[in-house]
Design a protein around this motif. Structure first.
Motif, mmCIF file in Angstrom:
data_model
loop_
_atom_site.group_PDB
_atom_site.id
_atom_site.type_symbol
_atom_site.label_atom_id
_atom_site.label_comp_id
_atom_site.label_asym_id
_atom_site.label_seq_id
_atom_site.Cartn_x
_atom_site.Cartn_y
_atom_site.Cartn_z
ATOM 1 N N MET A 1 20.185 33.203 68.179
ATOM 2 C CA MET A 1 20.955 31.983 68.427
ATOM 3 C C MET A 1 20.502 30.838 67.516
ATOM 4 S SD MET A 1 23.146 32.781 70.733
ATOM 5 C CE MET A 1 23.711 31.165 71.297
ATOM 6 N N LYS A 2 19.331 30.988 66.907
ATOM 7 C CA LYS A 2 18.781 29.917 66.073
ATOM 8 C C LYS A 2 19.104 30.082 64.594
ATOM 9 C CE LYS A 2 14.926 28.725 69.138
ATOM 10 N NZ LYS A 2 13.448 28.613 69.275
ATOM 11 N N ILE B 1 29.469 34.618 56.876
ATOM 12 C CA ILE B 1 28.086 34.958 56.530
ATOM 13 C C ILE B 1 27.272 35.252 57.789
ATOM 14 C CG2 ILE B 1 25.940 33.990 55.593
ATOM 15 C CD1 ILE B 1 27.691 32.511 53.552
ATOM 16 N N HIS B 2 27.447 34.432 58.801
ATOM 17 C CA HIS B 2 26.717 34.605 60.059
ATOM 18 C C HIS B 2 27.020 35.967 60.671
ATOM 19 C CE1 HIS B 2 25.827 33.646 64.415
ATOM 20 N NE2 HIS B 2 24.713 33.262 63.810
ATOM 21 N N THR B 3 28.295 36.349 60.634
ATOM 22 C CA THR B 3 28.693 37.658 61.169
ATOM 23 C C THR B 3 28.009 38.794 60.412
ATOM 24 O OG1 THR B 3 30.840 36.799 61.884
ATOM 25 C CG2 THR B 3 30.656 39.186 61.619
ATOM 26 N N ILE C 1 14.783 36.069 57.958
ATOM 27 C CA ILE C 1 15.492 35.284 58.973
ATOM 28 C C ILE C 1 14.936 35.560 60.364
ATOM 29 C CG2 ILE C 1 17.741 34.996 60.112
ATOM 30 C CD1 ILE C 1 19.029 35.418 57.355
ATOM 31 N N LEU C 2 14.618 36.821 60.658
ATOM 32 C CA LEU C 2 14.052 37.155 61.970
ATOM 33 C C LEU C 2 12.703 36.496 62.178
ATOM 34 C CD1 LEU C 2 14.911 40.942 62.504
ATOM 35 C CD2 LEU C 2 15.649 39.003 63.903
ATOM 36 N N GLU C 3 11.897 36.469 61.122
ATOM 37 C CA GLU C 3 10.582 35.816 61.231
ATOM 38 C C GLU C 3 10.743 34.319 61.451
ATOM 39 O OE1 GLU C 3 8.317 36.758 57.756
ATOM 40 O OE2 GLU C 3 8.890 38.877 57.802
ATOM 41 N N ILE D 1 18.569 27.956 57.806
ATOM 42 C CA ILE D 1 17.706 29.137 57.840
ATOM 43 C C ILE D 1 18.131 30.119 56.750
ATOM 44 C CG2 ILE D 1 17.026 31.146 59.210
ATOM 45 C CD1 ILE D 1 15.756 28.658 60.255
ATOM 46 N N PHE D 2 19.431 30.282 56.575
ATOM 47 C CA PHE D 2 19.944 31.183 55.543
ATOM 48 C C PHE D 2 19.526 30.700 54.159
ATOM 49 C CE2 PHE D 2 23.587 32.413 52.741
ATOM 50 C CZ PHE D 2 23.331 33.783 52.712
#
Length: 402
Positions: free
Chosen positions: A294-295, A269-271, A285-287, A300-301
């Motif tokens: 890296m965070k 999922i991270h990839t 997620i960017l916000e 967060i997901f």
């Protein structure tokens, strides 16, 4: 034929653990009620209860209602006289906690696992335990240390036979910990602990056939068949994440290709998240991370999913199909009453549970899914250390013997 002394002692100890579990589950309860429900003699109950009170596991808690004669004295388990240490180890972190006899977490600490620790893994674990135990002036009240980890584990001898994520083979961790601290130690696969926790303390205690699937750094399954944990020949039953769904797929850490884990784990999922962000896709997620990739964490997901983030929903929809496809096979093989989903990606994730149920119920044999459902873990963010503690608590209460 006269019973041997050893046989009588074993029966007595078994009766005591079953009586203790009955008090835990149904207390406050009287001695007479215990004898009636368990169909054993009042003398046996009285003797066992006297020992449990003497050892501070049980206490008398007032009197019940009389149905003729004196009001009965009621019994309850004392959950806080003793404590145990639960340790959950995955590919990225070690979580250590103090738990009481009700599997409630009283204190918890999390330590990240860096790759440079792998070569001195046992020393790191012993160091964390030592630091954690320094806060306790009297370890006589510590019933033991329970450790769960991913991979194939010899639970009888306390050996981590194979954990590719931590580059561990044949690590005799139980004996190392017991030698260092002189405290009885239990070790098992993480999902075996998770299924014992659900059976002993969770929402699904009445079920006798359960599958527990964990989704995080890896993917695994704990299997309960007729109230017994199924471990397999080498302790490797439940390696659900290493069932192959594509022989031409991605290489896996186990040495195979196309394992389910490569499609539904946090790494997968991270990839996908990073790929989409690098392609310019907007996302909550960017916000949330203020642009610091890296965070990005499973938490967060999950937050983004609950906010209705389009990217996160799109990724999870795909993950849910892969996962449910694998679970259809589990339903066909084991016909469980429920499949419980836990792990860093699954708790506090109702959308995942919903999508998996939809796909699984559509594609499974109808006769096998009558009354069946996929459900979330009972323990939220504490699922891992409660699962660890359940190894010891299972020994104390014998709660699968019903």
């Amino acid at each position: 034929m006269r019973k041997r002394t050893g046989d009588l002692k074993l029966i007595k100890e078994l009766n005591k653990t079953l009586i203790l579990d009955k008090i835990r589950r149904e207390g406050p309860i009287s001695r007479a009620e215990i004898a009636k429900i368990m169909q054993i003699s009042a003398t046996t109950v009285t003797s066992a209860v006297s020992e449990l009170i003497r050892d501070s596991y049980v206490y008398e808690d007032g009197r019940g209602t009389s149905i003729g004669g004196r009001r009965p004295i009621l019994l309850k388990v004392n959950p806080n006289t003793f404590f145990l240490i639960g340790i959950a180890i995955d590919a990225s972190k070690l979580t250590i906690a103090e738990l009481n006899l009700n599997a409630q977490v009283k204190l918890k600490e999390v330590y990240p696992l860096e790759k440079n620790l792998y070569d001195s893994f046992s020393s790191f674990v012993i160091g964390v335990i030592g630091n954690f135990l320094e806060r306790y002036p009297d370890l006589d009240y510590c019933l033991g240390i329970s450790i769960t980890t991913q991979g194939i584990v010899d639970s009888v001898n306390g050996i981590i036979l194979y954990n590719p994520k931590l580059n561990i083979e044949n690590l005799h961790l139980k004996s190392l910990v017991e030698r260092q601290f002189n405290i009885k130690t239990y070790i098992d696969n993480d999902t075996n602990g998770d299924i014992l926790a659900e059976k002993g303390f969770g929402f699904y205690q009445q079920s006798r056939n359960l599958i527990y699937v964990t989704i995080g750094d890896g993917v695994g399954a704990g299997i309960l068949i007729n109230d017994s944990v199924f471990r397999g020949f080498h302790g490797g039953a439940g390696e659900f994440g290493h069932t192959t769904i594509d022989y031409n797929g991605k290489p896996c850490s186990c040495g195979n290709k196309g394992c389910l884990e490569n499609y539904v784990s946090w790494k997968a999922i991270h990839t996908k998240i990073l790929t989409e962000i690098n392609n310019g896709t907007s996302t909550v997620i960017l916000e949330k991370t203020k642009g610091d990739l890296m965070k990005i964490t499973p938490g967060i997901f999950r937050y983004a999913l609950n906010e209705g983030d389009a990217l996160s929903i799109s990724i999870l929809d795909e993950v849910a199909v892969y996962l449910a496809t694998g679970l259809v096979n589990i339903v066909s093989l084991f016909n469980p009453e429920k499949i419980i989903i836990g792990g860093d990606l699954a708790f506090d994730n109702p959308y995942l549970i919903k999508k998996v149920n939809e796909h699984l119920l559509t594609h499974s044999l109808k006769t096998l899914t009558n009354g069946f459902e996929v459900v979330p873990t009972s323990f939220g963010s504490d699922y891992d250390v409660v699962g660890s503690g359940a190894l010891l608590l299972h020994e104390l209460f014998n709660f699968t013997l019903h």
